[in-house]
Design a protein around this motif. Structure first.
Motif, PDB file in Angstrom:
ATOM      1  N   ASP A 160      12.578   7.589  -4.565  1.00 13.11           N
ATOM      2  CA  ASP A 160      11.632   6.132  -3.811  1.00 13.11           C
ATOM      3  C   ASP A 160      11.220   5.634  -5.106  1.00 13.11           C
ATOM      4  N   HIS A 161      12.096   4.572  -5.842  1.00 17.91           N
ATOM      5  CA  HIS A 161      12.277   3.536  -7.324  1.00 17.91           C
ATOM      6  C   HIS A 161      12.249   2.414  -6.856  1.00 17.91           C
ATOM      7  N   TYR A 214       1.267   9.184  -4.961  1.00 13.49           N
ATOM      8  CA  TYR A 214       2.499   9.204  -4.648  1.00 13.49           C
ATOM      9  C   TYR A 214       3.125  10.425  -4.070  1.00 13.49           C
ATOM     10  N   GLU A 215       3.728  10.130  -2.958  1.00 13.95           N
ATOM     11  CA  GLU A 215       5.212  10.803  -2.737  1.00 13.95           C
ATOM     12  C   GLU A 215       6.036  10.456  -3.160  1.00 13.95           C
ATOM     13  N   LYS A 216       7.257  12.185  -3.561  1.00 16.44           N
ATOM     14  CA  LYS A 216       8.501  12.074  -4.572  1.00 16.44           C
ATOM     15  C   LYS A 216       9.319  12.258  -3.481  1.00 16.44           C
ATOM     16  N   LYS A 272      -4.612   7.085  -6.011  1.00 12.03           N
ATOM     17  CA  LYS A 272      -3.202   6.552  -5.658  1.00 12.03           C
ATOM     18  C   LYS A 272      -2.613   8.403  -5.349  1.00 12.03           C
TER      19      LYS A 272
END
Length: 117
Positions: free
Chosen positions: A75-76, A56-58, A54
């Motif tokens: 993004d949440h 994840y890009e914050k 996985k």
């Protein structure tokens, strides 16, 4: 007295049962890093080998609120309304060798959620 294991499980040394390094190609031979025993790795046909990862890009977007201050929006996904944007703040709530606690506030319903890092 010598300990003897007869491990037939793939990935474990048949002599000392320690974890073997993963070979890059098959067929090949790998040496146990603990006891030095050489184990041959056979090519396996008709078996699916996969790796799930996985990523994840914050992303951070600056937005100015009514009081003139800027809140970071990330993004949440809100557990209450499934909105994909939230503001956040962090605080050290546990001991210093553990991660910070992240407090998210949904931009849609103002629901608050906590993530322990």
């Amino acid at each position: 007295m010598s300990l003897s294991f007869s491990s037939s499980l793939f990935g474990f040394c048949p002599s000392c049962a320690s974890i073997l390094p993963t070979p890059n190609v098959a067929p090949s031979e790998i040496a146990c890093k603990v006891c030095g025993e050489i184990t041959s790795v056979k090519e396996k046909a008709h078996e699916l080998v996969c790796r799930l990862e996985k990523v994840y890009e914050k992303r951070v977007i600056e937005e100015v609120d009514d009081e003139g201050g800027a809140d970071s929006i990330v993004d949440h996904i809100c557990p209450k309304c499934n909105n994909g944007k939230a503001t956040y703040s962090t605080m050290q709530t546990r001991s210093a060798d553990e991660g910070q606690t992240v407090f998210y506030t949904c931009t849609n319903c103002k629901n608050k959620s906590i993530e322990y890092s």
